[in-house]
Design a protein around this motif. Structure first.
Motif, short mmCIF file in Angstrom:
data_model
loop_
_atom_site.label_atom_id
_atom_site.label_comp_id
_atom_site.label_asym_id
_atom_site.label_seq_id
_atom_site.Cartn_x
_atom_site.Cartn_y
_atom_site.Cartn_z
N THR A 1 -6.58 21.87 -6.36
CA THR A 1 -6.55 21.52 -4.94
C THR A 1 -5.90 20.16 -4.77
OG1 THR A 1 -8.56 22.80 -4.55
CG2 THR A 1 -7.96 21.15 -2.90
N GLN B 1 -5.08 24.75 -1.79
CA GLN B 1 -6.53 24.74 -1.71
C GLN B 1 -7.05 25.89 -2.58
OE1 GLN B 1 -7.27 25.33 2.45
NE2 GLN B 1 -6.54 27.42 2.46
N THR C 1 -12.61 25.33 -1.22
CA THR C 1 -12.19 24.11 -0.53
C THR C 1 -13.00 23.84 0.72
OG1 THR C 1 -9.93 24.29 -1.36
CG2 THR C 1 -10.26 22.95 0.60
N SER D 1 -10.97 29.28 3.47
CA SER D 1 -9.69 29.02 2.83
C SER D 1 -8.71 30.17 3.03
CB SER D 1 -9.89 28.77 1.33
OG SER D 1 -10.75 27.66 1.13
N TYR E 1 -13.65 19.74 2.75
CA TYR E 1 -12.50 19.63 1.86
C TYR E 1 -12.95 19.70 0.43
CZ TYR E 1 -13.98 14.77 1.42
OH TYR E 1 -14.71 13.62 1.19
#
Length: 506
Positions: free
Chosen positions: A102, A129, A133, A155, A506
């Motif tokens: 990522t 990602q 993620t 994602s 994230y």
């Protein structure tokens, strides 16, 4: 004499040069210049590892015609620390099943002419990602009573990932309590709280082990017995408070923000710990360092903090009743604790529900605010909840961000109660299904007009591994009617029996 000899030699050289017959036999070649069109390089790619395949067919233009003496190279260079590079292809057309970590990358396409060693390139940006993620991290239990973690990943559209803890490196854990995803300091790990202790997982691959036990976040790893994380409040900036093993702790920016200090549920000058309620009241909207807990022993509100732009103190203090708020309520209530609720209503009101033990329940409304260089507590009102149906049976609570609504759930029933208008509405009865979670997200769904909450239910006819469902609801800002609606296409089934959720950004 020497001058004359030198002149003769120079004359001889000139004569020889003049006699040389330049045949003009030079072999000049024009470079076959190559240009790489922007098609395929004029967009930023968002890709998911182990899901997406990146395909780009570059268009090449040759000044003198197509050449066969070419080599090709595709390289993804990380834009992170040290700029590591990953070769991902050596053909003209790229067909790459993405397996990169990522990260944000600059993708380079390089063409080299082996005849003249000239090199040409073009580049674009891609964000990679993985399935872990972003999305809702769901902590619950399986049929053996063991902790199970699923994830509703955003994602790739939305999909449910099952049993993430299976290969995490953690021991088998029982009695799941809370999942906490830390997003704003260097030790950005995912905390899994259970009756067998709290462990931290790395964000990228959800890995942990004995070395990631929460006890190592304390100066004295032997301070507590179980290390069950019950509640966390992101007070302000890097300051946070937590209730662990029914004990109050905080950490702040003046020390390592991954380390908790000594217990704080005592008064200044005394180290006798009083018992506290299991939730923290704070203001998620304002830069307020003060937070509130309930002293169960003295049956009164207490606080810590109150010094703007500084870490909270390592002890609690009592709240003083003033002449200005006579007739509202007293901070020393004499009532039994039920729960604390933090909200984004108006300026960020907090609520505490208390009971007299004889059947009456009360909602205390107050505001933690910053004013004239100090944090302070402002009383609002105390409301008798005698018209709130089944409030004595409620297990889960929340509060609207736009309306004066208390949201609560008991058994299979979801209620909304307008504590000012004293109106109650049964939003939904799930019948044979059990409500196992009511999550009012005060940190993620924070845009103007957003007023969402999430309900977890369990169908006992199914295994605990797959009998859970998470559904999103929205409070409609209507001044005349209580309107709460299920949000279309925001319901996910096949989850474990849900105990706690938190969002991974994230």
């Amino acid at each position: 004499m020497k001058k004359e000899i030198g002149l003769l030699v120079l004359l001889a050289i000139c004569l020889c040069t003049g006699c040389y017959d330049d045949k003009g036999n030079y072999d000049y070649h024009e470079f076959n210049e190559i240009t790489i069109e922007d098609s395929g390089f004029d967009t930023a790619y968002i890709l998911t590892s182990f899901v997406d395949t990146l395909k780009i067919s570059p268009k090449l233009n040759f000044k003198l015609g197509e050449s066969k003496n070419l080599t090709f190279e595709w390289v993804a260079r990380s834009n992170g620390i040290n700029f590591p590079e990953y070769p991902i292809g050596n053909e003209r057309d790229l067909v790459y099943p993405v397996t990169l970590p990522t990260e944000t990358y600059t993708l380079f396409f390089k063409v080299k002419d082996t005849l003249n060693t000239m090199e040409y390139s073009n580049a674009t940006v891609m964000q990679v990602q993985d399935l872990l993620t972003s999305g809702w991290v769901v902590l619950g239990e399986n049929s053996n009573g063991e902790a199970q973690m699923d994830m509703i990943t955003f994602s790739v559209d939305t999909m449910v990932l099952k049993d993430i803890l299976h290969d995490s490196g953690l021991p088998v854990l029982r009695n799941p309590e809370k999942v906490w995803v830390v997003d704003n300091y260097t030790n950005n790990m995912i905390h899994v709280s259970t009756g067998d202790g709290t462990y931290r997982l790395t964000r990228d691959d959800f890995k942990g082990g004995d070395h990631t036990h929460l006890k190592y976040n304390f100066f004295d790893p032997g301070l507590l017995e179980h290390y069950v994380l019950q509640d966390v409040a992101q007070v302000s900036g890097y300051n946070r408070a937590a209730i662990i093993d029914n004990t109050l702790f905080h950490n702040g920016f003046l020390i390592s923000s991954a380390v908790f200090q000594n217990p704080a549920n005592h008064y200044q000058g005394s180290y006798d710990l009083f018992t506290i309620g299991n939730k923290i009241a704070y203001n998620p909207k304002g830069m307020v360092f003060m937070y509130v807990v309930y002293n169960n022993d003295e049956k009164r509100f207490v606080y810590t903090g109150g010094r703007a732009y500084a870490s909270p103190a390592g002890y609690c203090d009592t709240l003083k009743d003033t002449r200005d708020d006579i007739g509202i309520f007293s901070w020393k209530t004499g009532l039994d604790y039920v729960t604390n609720i933090s909200s984004r209503f108006l300026d960020g009101y907090s609520y505490t529900i208390l009971t007299d033990g004889a059947g009456d329940y009360y909602l205390y409304s107050y505001l933690l605010k910053y004013e004239w260089g100090m944090d302070k507590m402002v009383k609002n009102k105390r409301y008798l909840l005698d018209k709130a149906t089944d409030i004595d049976k409620a297990k889960f609570f929340g509060a609207s961000a736009q309306r004066s609504y208390l949201i609560y759930a008991t058994g299979s029933k979801l209620y909304t109660y307008d504590y000012i208008a004293e109106k109650v509405k049964l939003i939904e009865d799930f019948g044979d299904q059990e409500i196992t979670l009511l999550h009012y997200d005060i940190l993620i769904d924070t845009r103007a007009g957003d007023d969402f909450f999430y309900v977890g239910t369990y169908d006992p006819s199914k295994p605990k591994e797959t009998g859970g469902t998470l559904t999103r609801y929205k409070v409609v800002n209507d001044p005349n009617n209580i309107i709460v609606e299920e949000v279309p296409e925001f319901s996910w089934s096949g989850l474990c029996k849900i105990k706690s959720i938190d969002f991974k950004r994230y």
